[in-house]
Motif scaffolding. Structure first.
Motif, PDB file in Angstrom:
ATOM      1  N   ASP A 282     -10.374  -3.875  -7.955  1.00  0.00           N
ATOM      2  CA  ASP A 282     -10.036  -5.099  -7.517  1.00  0.00           C
ATOM      3  C   ASP A 282      -8.732  -5.280  -6.723  1.00  0.00           C
ATOM      4  O   ASP A 282      -7.600  -5.529  -7.521  1.00  0.00           O
ATOM      5  N   ASP A 283      -8.629  -4.758  -5.568  1.00  0.00           N
ATOM      6  CA  ASP A 283      -7.141  -4.725  -4.962  1.00  0.00           C
ATOM      7  C   ASP A 283      -7.085  -5.268  -3.394  1.00  0.00           C
ATOM      8  O   ASP A 283      -6.975  -4.610  -2.462  1.00  0.00           O
ATOM      9  N   PRO A 284      -7.414  -6.550  -3.181  1.00  0.00           N
ATOM     10  CA  PRO A 284      -7.559  -6.936  -1.904  1.00  0.00           C
ATOM     11  C   PRO A 284      -6.471  -6.716  -1.146  1.00  0.00           C
ATOM     12  O   PRO A 284      -6.226  -6.792   0.009  1.00  0.00           O
ATOM     13  N   MET A 285      -5.165  -6.951  -1.947  1.00  0.00           N
ATOM     14  CA  MET A 285      -3.888  -6.904  -1.250  1.00  0.00           C
ATOM     15  C   MET A 285      -3.722  -5.442  -0.658  1.00  0.00           C
ATOM     16  O   MET A 285      -3.236  -5.285   0.598  1.00  0.00           O
ATOM     17  N   ALA A 286      -4.205  -4.349  -1.297  1.00  0.00           N
ATOM     18  CA  ALA A 286      -4.109  -2.977  -0.544  1.00  0.00           C
ATOM     19  C   ALA A 286      -4.927  -3.000   0.825  1.00  0.00           C
ATOM     20  O   ALA A 286      -4.377  -2.354   1.446  1.00  0.00           O
ATOM     21  N   VAL A 287      -6.196  -3.724   0.818  1.00  0.00           N
ATOM     22  CA  VAL A 287      -6.972  -3.740   1.979  1.00  0.00           C
ATOM     23  C   VAL A 287      -6.020  -4.420   3.224  1.00  0.00           C
ATOM     24  O   VAL A 287      -5.887  -3.995   4.252  1.00  0.00           O
ATOM     25  N   ASN A 288      -5.123  -5.556   2.809  1.00  0.00           N
ATOM     26  CA  ASN A 288      -4.535  -6.260   3.845  1.00  0.00           C
ATOM     27  C   ASN A 288      -3.537  -5.427   4.113  1.00  0.00           C
ATOM     28  O   ASN A 288      -2.945  -5.470   5.463  1.00  0.00           O
ATOM     29  N   ILE A 289      -2.621  -5.014   3.054  1.00  0.00           N
ATOM     30  CA  ILE A 289      -1.456  -3.932   3.883  1.00  0.00           C
ATOM     31  C   ILE A 289      -1.844  -2.819   4.643  1.00  0.00           C
ATOM     32  O   ILE A 289      -1.353  -2.604   5.800  1.00  0.00           O
ATOM     33  N   HIS A 290      -3.066  -2.198   4.466  1.00  0.00           N
ATOM     34  CA  HIS A 290      -3.461  -1.332   5.059  1.00  0.00           C
ATOM     35  C   HIS A 290      -3.788  -1.551   6.302  1.00  0.00           C
ATOM     36  O   HIS A 290      -3.561  -0.834   7.624  1.00  0.00           O
ATOM     37  N   ARG A 291      -4.308  -2.733   6.613  1.00  0.00           N
ATOM     38  CA  ARG A 291      -4.693  -3.083   7.998  1.00  0.00           C
ATOM     39  C   ARG A 291      -3.435  -3.781   8.827  1.00  0.00           C
ATOM     40  O   ARG A 291      -3.330  -3.775  10.070  1.00  0.00           O
ATOM     41  N   SER A 292      -2.387  -3.876   7.987  1.00  0.00           N
ATOM     42  CA  SER A 292      -1.008  -4.473   8.574  1.00  0.00           C
ATOM     43  C   SER A 292      -0.150  -3.369   9.120  1.00  0.00           C
ATOM     44  O   SER A 292       0.937  -3.613   9.602  1.00  0.00           O
ATOM     45  N   ILE A 293      -0.640  -2.080   8.824  1.00  0.00           N
ATOM     46  CA  ILE A 293       0.431  -0.885   9.175  1.00  0.00           C
ATOM     47  C   ILE A 293      -0.215  -0.112  10.246  1.00  0.00           C
ATOM     48  O   ILE A 293      -1.554   0.216  10.237  1.00  0.00           O
ATOM     49  N   GLU A 294       0.547   0.092  11.261  1.00  0.00           N
ATOM     50  CA  GLU A 294       0.087   1.193  12.481  1.00  0.00           C
ATOM     51  C   GLU A 294       0.362   2.610  11.861  1.00  0.00           C
ATOM     52  O   GLU A 294       1.554   2.878  11.675  1.00  0.00           O
ATOM     53  N   TYR A 295      -0.814   3.307  11.962  1.00  0.00           N
ATOM     54  CA  TYR A 295      -0.508   4.747  11.367  1.00  0.00           C
ATOM     55  C   TYR A 295      -1.738   5.435  11.709  1.00  0.00           C
ATOM     56  O   TYR A 295      -2.953   4.808  11.745  1.00  0.00           O
ATOM     57  N   ASP A 296      -1.895   6.831  11.883  1.00  0.00           N
ATOM     58  CA  ASP A 296      -2.809   7.382  12.140  1.00  0.00           C
ATOM     59  C   ASP A 296      -3.563   8.033  10.644  1.00  0.00           C
ATOM     60  O   ASP A 296      -3.233   9.137  10.272  1.00  0.00           O
ATOM     61  N   TRP A 297      -4.141   6.913  10.320  1.00  0.00           N
ATOM     62  CA  TRP A 297      -5.004   7.356   8.935  1.00  0.00           C
ATOM     63  C   TRP A 297      -5.958   8.419   9.005  1.00  0.00           C
ATOM     64  O   TRP A 297      -6.070   8.924   7.809  1.00  0.00           O
ATOM     65  N   SER A 298      -6.385   8.619   9.951  1.00  0.00           N
ATOM     66  CA  SER A 298      -7.450   9.788   9.946  1.00  0.00           C
ATOM     67  C   SER A 298      -6.924  11.154   9.559  1.00  0.00           C
ATOM     68  O   SER A 298      -7.635  11.941   9.085  1.00  0.00           O
ATOM     69  N   LYS A 299      -5.636  11.319   9.801  1.00  0.00           N
ATOM     70  CA  LYS A 299      -4.900  12.660   9.205  1.00  0.00           C
ATOM     71  C   LYS A 299      -5.185  12.973   7.803  1.00  0.00           C
ATOM     72  O   LYS A 299      -5.139  14.287   7.775  1.00  0.00           O
ATOM     73  N   PHE A 300      -5.364  11.822   7.087  1.00  0.00           N
ATOM     74  CA  PHE A 300      -5.527  11.994   5.335  1.00  0.00           C
ATOM     75  C   PHE A 300      -7.066  12.575   5.307  1.00  0.00           C
ATOM     76  O   PHE A 300      -7.318  12.799   4.190  1.00  0.00           O
ATOM     77  N   GLY A 301      -7.840  12.539   6.262  1.00  0.00           N
ATOM     78  CA  GLY A 301      -9.228  12.897   5.965  1.00  0.00           C
ATOM     79  C   GLY A 301     -10.129  11.889   5.431  1.00  0.00           C
ATOM     80  O   GLY A 301      -9.543  10.740   4.941  1.00  0.00           O
ATOM     81  N   LYS A 302     -11.106  12.293   4.713  1.00  0.00           N
ATOM     82  CA  LYS A 302     -12.116  11.631   3.677  1.00  0.00           C
ATOM     83  C   LYS A 302     -11.387  11.021   2.583  1.00  0.00           C
ATOM     84  O   LYS A 302     -10.869  11.619   1.782  1.00  0.00           O
TER      85      LYS A 302
END
Length: 272
Positions: A37-57
């Motif tokens: 239960d960590d909705p804040m993590a979801v919101n933080i993730h959305r607020s940061i511009e970053y190439d998240w795809s480089k971390f893979g699955k």
């Protein structure tokens, strides 16, 4: 930047691993595969511009580890209601909010670039004391009153340093905070060796080397190794998806073929 998002590229090296764990935690904090239960993590993730795809699955480990640490902090605060919490290398963790914003002093310790990013994406809280220092610069401990109790959390931290530094940090915490406690996680030797050789999660991201490893058995022996440590307990992750469900089963996790080859979490209690 014109997107209105916050640039995550200000972090590199070991500091950038906080983005990796955020990415994985956020992926398992919503939807059908939610395990935390960590909705804040979801919101933080959305607020940061970053190439998240480089971390893979994404993998569930970061979310399950966070829940394990939350439970240990909660248990200590139940026994010492006025204690302080020290989160070493806290990065973009949101434990304070996941635990319901406890009325305890919470010292958030990390390097200055991480703390600067943290201040931009997380709300201000009167009980959180930001400390822009290395976890290994023990001057962060000078302003903490040990009398009410102190619980130290070192999540995803010690493995990036050598054994001498890791054990010395644990020893210093035990000496400075009588009656306190600590939780840290460790990786097995085989994984440490792989990261030192170079683990490429994708063609665009190589995991930082993790030279320090500790088996669950070694972690449980620290009470005999460090004078001010009175107990050392191996704690299993909660049940998770896929392979991780086996890591929560004591019979399997403590099997002689597995126990020294799995990730471990150790909870310490310090002598009064």
């Amino acid at each position: 930047m014109t997107s209105g998002l916050i640039d995550g590229n200000t972090l590199d090296g070991v500091s950038s691993t906080t983005l990796y764990t955020l990415h994985n935690r956020a992926a398992f904090a919503s939807g059908s595969k939610s395990v935390i239960d960590d909705p804040m993590a979801v919101n933080i993730h959305r607020s940061i511009e970053y190439d998240w795809s480089k971390f893979g699955k994404p993998a569930a480990a970061a979310a399950l580890r966070a829940r394990t640490f939350d439970s240990a902090v909660q248990a200590y605060l139940a026994s010492r209601p006025h204690a302080s919490v020290v989160a070493l290398g806290e990065g973009l963790q949101t434990a304070y909010w996941r635990l319901g914003r406890p009325d305890n002093d919470w010292y958030s310790v990390d390097l200055e670039p991480v703390m600067n990013l943290r201040a931009r994406v997380l709300p201000h809280e009167d009980r959180i004391v930001p400390v822009a220092k290395s976890a290994f610069d023990l001057s962060w401990a000078d302003c903490i009153d040990p009398e009410p109790g102190v619980f130290v959390s070192a999540e995803g931290l010690l493995m990036y340093f050598d054994e001498r530094m890791a054990i010395d940090l644990i020893t210093q915490c035990a000496a400075r905070f009588p009656g306190g406690g600590m939780i840290f996680d460790s990786i097995p030797e085989w994984l440490s060796q792989r990261t030192v050789a170079g683990v490429h999660l994708t063609e665009h991201y190589t995991m930082p080397a993790m030279p320090f490893s500790m088996s669950s058995r070694r972690g449980a022996s620290l009470a005999a190794e460090i004078p001010a440590v009175v107990s050392a307990t191996d704690v299993l992750f909660p049940t998770g998806p896929g392979w991780w469900r086996f890591n929560s089963m004591p019979t399997l996790a403590n099997n002689r073929l597995i126990r020294d080859r799995r990730t471990s979490v150790t909870v310490l209690r310090f002598a009064a």
